[in-house]
Motif scaffolding. Structure first.
Motif, short mmCIF file in Angstrom:
data_model
loop_
_atom_site.label_atom_id
_atom_site.label_comp_id
_atom_site.label_asym_id
_atom_site.label_seq_id
_atom_site.Cartn_x
_atom_site.Cartn_y
_atom_site.Cartn_z
N ALA A 66 0.85 -1.19 0.00
CA ALA A 66 0.00 0.00 0.00
C ALA A 66 0.89 1.24 0.00
CB ALA A 66 -0.89 -0.02 1.23
N SER A 67 0.48 2.23 -0.74
CA SER A 67 1.30 3.43 -0.86
C SER A 67 1.31 4.20 0.45
CB SER A 67 0.78 4.31 -1.99
OG SER A 67 -0.47 4.85 -1.64
N GLU A 69 0.98 7.41 0.88
CA GLU A 69 -0.09 8.40 0.93
C GLU A 69 -1.41 7.76 1.35
OE1 GLU A 69 1.57 8.01 -2.20
OE2 GLU A 69 3.11 9.45 -1.65
N GLU A 70 -1.64 6.56 0.86
CA GLU A 70 -2.86 5.84 1.21
C GLU A 70 -2.87 5.50 2.71
OE1 GLU A 70 -5.27 1.82 -0.19
OE2 GLU A 70 -3.24 2.20 -0.94
N TYR A 71 -1.73 5.05 3.22
CA TYR A 71 -1.60 4.74 4.65
C TYR A 71 -1.87 5.97 5.49
CZ TYR A 71 0.69 3.97 9.13
OH TYR A 71 0.97 3.91 10.47
N LYS A 73 -3.54 8.72 4.68
CA LYS A 73 -4.93 9.16 4.57
C LYS A 73 -5.86 8.26 5.39
CE LYS A 73 -8.68 9.70 1.24
NZ LYS A 73 -9.59 8.91 2.05
N GLU A 74 -5.71 6.96 5.27
CA GLU A 74 -6.59 6.04 6.00
C GLU A 74 -6.34 6.12 7.50
OE1 GLU A 74 -6.53 2.11 4.39
OE2 GLU A 74 -7.25 2.79 2.44
#
Length: 171
Positions: A66-67, A69-71, A73-74
Motif C-alpha cells: 500500500a502506498s 499516501e494511502e496509509y 490518509k486512511e
C-alpha cells in the motif's frame, strides 16, 4: 439347525473359484530425482504445463505494498473516527452506530496494514494499533453503549495524538 453344505467336485462355491488375474499394460515411468518416486509421463506433462502457465500469469516482482499516501490518509480517517466516537456522550442515540462504524473501519485498517513489513517499525503504526486495541477491547468487553473511563480515554487520545504527530513527520 441348517444342514452343512457338502462340497463335491462338480459343485464349487464361488468363494473357492480361482480368480483370473487382471492384465495391465506397463507405462514407462521415470524416477523423480528429488523424491525417488516414479513419475508418470502424463503427470510430468501436467506439471510442466502448470508451471509454465503459472509463471506466465504471476508477475515475478513482489506485490506492491500500500502506498505511503494511502496509509497516511486512511490512518488520519481512523484517528478522526476514534476521536469523535470516544468523546460522544453516553446518552447520544448515535453512540451504537458510531461504535459499529469505528470497529468496522479499525478492523479493516488493522487487517490491511498489520502484515506490511515496512509499517511495523513506524511509531505511527505502533501507537495507532495500541489505541485501536484499547478502544476495541473496551467495546468488546463492555458493549457499544458503555462509556470509556476517563483514564483510559486520556491514554487513548494521547496515543492517537502521538500517532498523528508521527504521521506528520513521516514516521
Amino acid at each position: 439347525m441348517a444342514s452343512p453344505t457338502l462340497i463335491t467336485p462338480t459343485s464349487t462355491p464361488k468363494s473357492l473359484t480361482p480368480v483370473k488375474p487382471k492384465t495391465t499394460t506397463l507405462v514407462s515411468a521415470t524416477l523423480n530425482p528429488t523424491t525417488a518416486t516414479p513419475t508418470h509421463p502424463r503427470r510430468r506433462e501436467f506439471l510442466s504445463l502448470t508451471a509454465s502457465l503459472v509463471s506466465s500469469v504471476v508477475p515475478l516482482a513482489p506485490a506492491v505494498a500500500a502506498s505511503d499516501e494511502e496509509y497516511v490518509k486512511e490512518t488520519e480517517d481512523v484517528i478522526n473516527k476514534v476521536r469523535t466516537t470516544i468523546t460522544l456522550d453516553k446518552n447520544d442515540p448515535n453512540v451504537a452506530t458510531a461504535v459499529a462504524d469505528l470497529r468496522e473501519s479499525s478492523n479493516s485498517w488493522v487487517a490491511k496494514y498489520r502484515r506490511e513489513k515496512a509499517l511495523l517499525g513506524r511509531a505511527s503504526f505502533r501507537d495507532m494499533y495500541s489505541a485501536l486495541n484499547a478502544v476495541s477491547g473496551h467495546y468488546i468487553s463492555f458493549g457499544p453503549t458503555a462509556p470509556i473511563p476517563a483514564k483510559r480515554r486520556t491514554r487513548i487520545l494521547e496515543e492517537v495524538d502521538t500517532a498523528e504527530k508521527a504521521l506528520l513527520r513521516g514516521r
